[in-house]
Design an enzyme around this catalytic site. Structure first.
Site, PDB file in Angstrom:
ATOM      1  N   ALA C 240      19.210  -9.972  13.899  1.00 22.92           N
ATOM      2  CA  ALA C 240      19.672  -8.961  14.987  1.00 22.92           C
ATOM      3  C   ALA C 240      20.547  -7.446  14.198  1.00 22.92           C
ATOM      4  CB  ALA C 240      21.033  -9.235  16.024  1.00 22.92           C
ATOM      5  N   HIS C 241      20.618  -6.093  14.888  1.00 20.81           N
ATOM      6  CA  HIS C 241      20.908  -5.252  13.783  1.00 20.81           C
ATOM      7  C   HIS C 241      22.315  -5.668  12.871  1.00 20.81           C
ATOM      8  CE1 HIS C 241      23.373  -3.525  18.177  1.00 20.81           C
ATOM      9  NE2 HIS C 241      23.506  -4.932  17.294  1.00 20.81           N
TER      10      HIS C 241
END
Lengths: 346, 346, 346
Positions: C240-241
Site C-alpha cells: 500500500a501507499h
C-alpha cells in the site's frame, strides 16, 4: 506555486487562526513538512510530531486547537477531507490528457464516443460500446461489446472491461483491473468432470465508484453483479458473480466475496477478509482484517475472527483462552487439597 | 427466441411433467424468473422461492417433485448441469468471433497456426509457437516462445502465456491471467543478498482446464508445473513453481499453493486457502475457506482451520473452547465446597 | 552442451571429490536427474532420494559428504547458490532479445533511452521517461510520465509502471505487475460518501529488486513508497501507499502490507501474511504464513498466528487449548471425589 492561506481558507469556507498573511507553496505530512508547506492533523498517533513540524500552517479540528498554540491553523469540520480538497485544487499531479482519439486505437461498429473524450494509444473498443462525455481511457484499455461508460470516467492504463459492463459517471478504474470475467460456475458431472455454467449475466457499476489495481469483478451467472454508488474496491479484491455491494462501502485489499453475497451501505471489509456465498452484511457493519464471515451479519456490528463474531465476544474468548493455564493450576491445587482431606493421616 | 419445452426435454433426454406445450423464451433464477422463463431447483436454500416463482417450467430432481405440484417440470438426474446445457445451447451470450488473423497481430518466426483460428487485435505471438484448430485469441494476448496451444482453446483479452507453456485442448484462459512467470526462487547469499535461481522449467496445462482472471501460475524451477485435466483455477489464485494439480480439482479464488506441493484429483480448495510447499493433498479431499495447510492430508478428508485439521476435530476444539467459562465456574464451585469441608466449623 | 566438471568446479572456486573427468550436460533435481546431469543437495527432506539419484555429480556441503560416498561431488560453502550460478552460466533458458526498438512502440517527448536497450512490440513510453543502459522491455510494457529506469533492468511482457516511479539497476519486473497505482485513500464525508485523497507521491525501487506477476505497489499519498535494495516481492502481493521495505527482505505471495508500515532488512513475510498500517517489523524477523500482524514486532523474532505472537508463545497457547478436555475430565473426577467426602455414607 504560491497560494495565500486566506485564499485556501476562503475556498474551504473555514477560518484562519494565526498568521493571516501566510503563503503556501506545498503540502506535506507533519513530519516531512518544510517551511511553506500546509499540513493537517487528525489522529493522536501523530501528536508527538506537532511540536517538531516545520509546516507553515495546519488544517485541524476545533477540538485540537490547544495543541497548536502559536501555530497558524485553519479550523475545519473535516480536516482530512479539506486537506484533500486543497491537494485536488492546487497540488494534484494527475493532469488529464488532451481530448483526442489516438490513431492506433481500434474502434468497432456502432460505437458512440461522447464529446471531449481522450482515448489513448492501443486501446480496443468493441462493437456497440457507448462512452459518455469527458471520459479518459489511457493506453491499452479494452472495452468489450455493448459496454457502456458514463461521463467523466477515468480508465488508467490497461483496464479490461469485458462485454456488457454498465458503468455510471465519475467511475475510476486502475491498471490491471478486470470487470466482467466469467463467474466461477461449474456443475459437477462425475465421472466426466465439471460442466461449465455459461455466465450470461452482466456487471453494473454505479456513479463515483473507484476500482483499484488488479481487482477482479465477475459478471453474474444470470442477472447482474452490482457495485453501488460511491463504493471503493482496493487492489487485488475478488468480487464473485452476482455479488451486490451497496453504497459507500469500502472493500480493502485482497478481500474475497463469494457468489451472491450482499454487502450493505457504509460497510467496511478490512484487508484479506473472506465472505462465503449467499450471506448478507448489514449497513454500517465493519469486518476486521483477515476475518472469515460464514453467516449473515446484522447492521452496525463490528465483527472479527474466523469464523467472525462480534468483537466483544471474540475478546472474551481470547481472554478465556489466556486463562487456561490459570485453571490448570487451580485444578492442581484443588487436587492437593482434596488429597489432604481424603488421607488426613498422611 | 421461442423454444418448445419438448425440444429442450428431448435434447436433455428427460421427461416433462405438466404442460407439454409450454414454450420457453429465456432462463432465470427462481426469484427473478418471468413468464416464459425456464428455471431450475437444486438447493433447499431456495425452497421458499418455489411458490412465488413465475417461471414457466423448472428443471428439477425426481426427489423434489412434491414441491412442484401444479408446475411444469423437466425431471433430470442432474438439474444444475442440465440447466447449464440448455443455456449453452440456446442462451449463451458468448459468440465466438469469425476466424481471422487481425492485421495488427505480430507473429514471430516458425509459428504454426491451425485452421479456423481467430487471432484478435494487438496480439504478440513469439517464435516457435504452435496453435491448434479453432482456437480463439482475443485482443492483447501474448504467447511466448515455443509455447503450444491445442485445439478449441479460448484466450480472453489480455492473457499472458510466457515461454514454453504446453496447453491441451478446450482450455479457457480469462483476462489478466499469467502463466509461466518465473518461480520465486532465491538462494540466500548473505551479506550480499539473494542470488536468483534461474527458473528453467515449464508449465503443462491439460485438456478442459479453465483459468480465471488475474490468476498466476509460475513455471517450474527445473521440470514442470502441472495442472491436470478438467481442473478449474479461480481469479487471483497463486500456483507456485513445480506445483502439480490433479484432475477435476477446483481451486477457488485467492488460494495460494506453495512450491512443489501436489494436489490430487477431485480436490476442492475453498477461497483464500494456503498450502505450504512440499505437501500432498489426497484425492477427493476438501479444504474449507481460509484454512492453512501445513502438512499432507490423506484422501477424502474435509479439513478446516489454520493449521488445518479434520473438521470434526476442529468442531470439538471450538466446542471445548466455548466450555472454558463453564469449567471456570465449576472450579470456583469446587473451591467453595472444598473450603466448607476443610473448615467445617465456619 | 557438454561441460567438463572441472570447468564448473573452477568457475565456482570449489573442489571436486570423485571422478574429476566427469562431463555435465544438464541440471536436474535429485529424483529427476539422468546420467549426465548435475544435481544438488541441501535439505534432509531429500535424503532418501540420494541413493536412487542417477545424477553424474552433485553440489553439496562438506558436512553432507558421508551421505555421498562413492559419488562425484563438488564441495561448496553454499550449494544452492552455486547450483544457481551453474544454471545461470550454462543452462539458463532466458535469452535476452537483441537491442532494438520495435517500430510499433510509441515514445513520448523528452524520452532518453540508453544504449543497448531492447524495447519490444506495442510498448508505450510516456513523456519525460529515462531508461538506462542494456535495459529490456518485453512487449506491452507501459512506462508513465517521468518514470526512471536504471541499467540492466528487465520488464517482462505487460508490466505497468505509472508516473514517477524511480527504479534502480538490475531490477526485474514480471508480467502483470503494476507499480504506482493510486493509494487507497478516501476521507469520509458523510452523508455524501467518500472524498478521494489525491495520491501525489511516488514509488522508489532500489537496485536488485525483483517483483513478480500481478503484484501491486501503490504510490505514496505524499512522499514515497519504497522497496529497498535486493528485496523480492512475489506474485499477487499488495504493497500500500507509503510502505517502506528495507533491504533483502522476502515478501511471499499474496501478502498484504497496509499503508505507511515499515518492514526492516532481511525480513521474511511468508505467504498470505497481512500487516495493518503504521507498524514496524524489525530487521531479521520472520512472520509465518497467514499470520496477521497488528502491532510492531522487534528485530529477529519469529511470529505466528492472527494476531501474530512469538512462535513459542503461540505453541504454548495451542498446547493449552489441546489440554482443555483433560482439564474437564479432571474436574469431573474432583467433583466425584468431593461428593464422596461430602456424603461419606453413600
Amino acid at each position: 506555486m504560491e497560494i495565500p492561506l486566506v485564499e485556501i481558507a476562503q475556498f474551504l469556507g473555514c477560518e484562519i487562526e494565526g498568521d493571516k498573511n501566510a503563503v503556501i507553496s506545498g503540502v506535506a505530512a507533519l513530519d516531512k513538512a518544510q517551511c511553506g508547506d500546509l499540513s493537517f492533523y487528525v489522529h493522536q498517533r501523530y501528536t508527538n510530531q506537532i511540536k517538531q513540524s516545520k509546516a507553515t500552517a495546519f488544517i485541524i479540528s476545533a477540538k485540537d486547537k490547544e495543541q497548536f498554540t502559536s501555530c497558524t491553523v485553519i479550523i475545519s469540520p473535516n480536516p482530512y477531507r479539506d486537506f484533500a480538497k486543497v491537494i485536488s485544487k492546487w497540488f494534484n499531479t494527475f493532469i488529464p490528457p488532451d481530448p483526442n482519439v489516438h490513431p492506433t486505437t481500434i474502434i468497432g461498429n456502432n460505437v458512440e464516443i461522447g464529446e471531449n473524450c481522450s482515448i489513448g494509444a492501443y486501446c480496443v473498443i468493441e462493437d456497440g460500446v457507448k462512452v459518455g462525455l469527458n471520459t479518459i481511457l489511457f493506453p491499452f484499455c479494452y472495452i468489450g461489446k455493448n459496454t457502456v461508460l458514463g461521463d467523466n470516467c477515468i480508465l488508467h492504463p490497461r483496464v479490461t472491461l469485458l462485454d456488457r459492463v454498465i458503468v455510471g459517471n465519475r467511475v475510476i478504474f486502475h491498471s490491471g483491473s478486470v470487470v466482467g470475467g466469467d463467474g466461477f460456475g461449474f456443475a459437477p458431472d462425475p465421472p466426466e468432470g465439471y460442466f461449465k455454467i455459461p455466465q450470461i449475466g452482466w456487471v453494473e457499476i454505479a456513479d463515483d465508484v473507484e476500482i483499484q489495481c488488479n481487482a477482479t469483478i465477475d459478471r453474474g451467472m444470470l442477472g447482474a453483479t452490482r457495485i453501488g454508488r460511491g463504493s471503493k474496491i482496493d487492489n487485488l479484491v475478488q468480487i464473485a458473480h452476482n455479488v451486490e455491494i451497496g453504497e459507500h462501502s469500502v472493500i480493502v485489499s485482497q478481500v474475497g466475496i463469494s457468489g451472491s453475497s450482499k454487502v450493505g451501505n457504509w460497510v467496511t471489509l478490512a484487508g484479506q477478509v473472506g465472505l462465503v456465498g449467499h450471506i448478507k452484511i448489514g449497513n454500517g457493519t465493519t469486518v476486521t482484517a483477515q476475518s472469515g464471515v460464514a453467516k449473515s451479519i446484522p447492521p452496525n456490528m463490528v465483527v472479527t475472527g474466523s469464523p467472525a463474531q462480534p468483537i466483544a465476544k471474540n475478546r472474551r474468548a481470547l481472554a478465556e483462552m489466556n486463562r487456561i493455564s490459570v485453571l490448570r493450576k487451580k485444578i492442581a491445587e484443588l487436587e492437593n487439597r482434596l488429597s489432604s482431606l481424603e488421607q488426613p493421616d498422611k
